[in-house]
Design an enzyme around this catalytic site. Structure first.
Site, short mmCIF file in Angstrom:
data_model
loop_
_atom_site.label_atom_id
_atom_site.label_comp_id
_atom_site.label_asym_id
_atom_site.label_seq_id
_atom_site.Cartn_x
_atom_site.Cartn_y
_atom_site.Cartn_z
CD GLU A 103 39.77 37.47 38.83
OE1 GLU A 103 40.22 36.69 39.47
OE2 GLU A 103 40.37 37.85 38.07
CG ASP A 105 38.86 39.73 35.93
OD1 ASP A 105 39.03 39.95 37.06
OD2 ASP A 105 39.24 38.68 35.30
CD GLU A 107 42.59 41.54 32.98
OE1 GLU A 107 43.46 41.16 33.81
OE2 GLU A 107 42.17 41.07 32.00
#
Ligand code: NAG
Ligand code: NAG
Length: 294
Positions: A103, A105, A107
């Site tokens: 993953e 990311d 955010e």
């Protein structure tokens, strides 16, 4: 001789079963071409090429790519929640499936009116994350659209903001460190309530009377090796010579001099947290941090 043909035959049969990874360079500003809402369809609105996704006290919302990809570059332009966004998180990420997933990311952690958003990035490899970095931005991300990209090739994963690299995760397999390279990944975004941790360490809660909280998106672009769902897990084996794709050209294997300077500037002026230097959390420096990544 005969043996050779048998092996060839078996190989091509296996190949036919596996299928091939279709390399497609999709470029579009239309949401529908590449993505679909994945939850809370009533929390989506469309204005021309702009998609608005809202969080209220009933629900957040999320969308996902229609296909999975093995290497390439993904870009989305986002305008984050204006005004009071405390307690909210808008996430934009790539992820594979399963317990040992990879993953990458972005955010975006909201804040009270006038206080800066934080951008947290993270990298999961084989199901293990804990590689957070946090930065603030050199602009107000709630006033205009800005582009956020992930470039993923055999040598590096690069996180970019308006084409400025803000993080590089380098392939250090030669040092025995696993690198995400054989699981196709989808592209996702969502907005949700995370007021237990997101803003000022969870001290500031979501003020629902300031909602709905709306993140806007446009300029969707995916240039990658698209993997048919049915064969996704075998895509890696079938993807052929990586050098045929622009993102795996030698010049893309590391940052150029200008980009390296940009990354140094971001780290010096905008980074507020780096797991690599969090000795309280990691008394032993994580392996990949010992070979520094820029
Ligand atoms: C919110 O603003 C405060 C005060 O400026 C700052 O310390 C914090 O890093 C900002 N971001 C978040 C997500 O808390
Ligand atoms: C959500 O917020 C609205 C407006 O503040 C309020 O009228 C409603 O009762 C709330 N609903 C729930 C489920 O909390």
């Amino acid at each position: 001789m005969v043996k050779g043909y048998v092996i060839l035959g078996l190989l091509s049969a296996a190949f036919a079963l596996v299928g091939t990874c279709v390399c497609s360079s999709s470029s579009s500003s239309r949401f529908d071409d590449l993505f679909q809402p994945s939850w809370a369809l009533d929390h989506f609105t469309y204005q021309g090429d702009v998609l608005n996704m809202k969080l209220d006290n009933y629900s957040g919302a999320g969308f996902s790519s229609k296909s999975k990809y093995l290497f390439g570059k993904v870009t989305v332009q986002i305008k984050l929640v204006e005004g009071d966004s405390a307690g909210t998180v808008t996430a934009y990420y790539m992820s594979s499936d399963g317990p040992y997933h990879n993953e990458f990311d972005f955010e975006f952690l909201g804040n009270t009116t006038g206080e800066p958003y934080l951008v947290q990035t993270n990298v999961y490899v084989n199901g293990v994350g804990n590689r957070e970095q946090r930065l603030n931005l050199w602009f107000d991300p709630t006033k205009d659209f800005h582009s956020y990209s992930i470039l993923w090739n055999h040598r590096q994963v690069v996180f970019l903001v308006d084409e400025t690299p803000v993080r590089v995760h380098t392939n250090l397999e030669h040092k025995g460190i696993p690198y995400p390279k054989d699981q196709p990944m989808g592209v996702y975004s969502s907005i949700w309530n995370a007021d237990d941790w997101a803003t000022q360490g969870g001290r500031v809660k979501t003020d629902w009377s300031k909602g709905p909280f709306i993140a806007s998106y446009t300029g969707f672009q995916i240039d990658g090796c698209k993997c048919p769902d049915s064969v996704a897990s075998r895509c890696a084996a079938a993807s052929g010579d990586p050098k045929q794709f622009w993102w795996d050209q030698p010049t893309m294997s590391e940052l150029n001099v200008h980009q390296s300077h940009q990354l140094l500037w971001v780290r010096a002026n905008h980074m507020v947290y780096d797991y690599c230097s969090d000795t309280a959390r990691f008394p032993a420096t994580p392996l990949e941090c010992q070979h520094h990544q820029h």
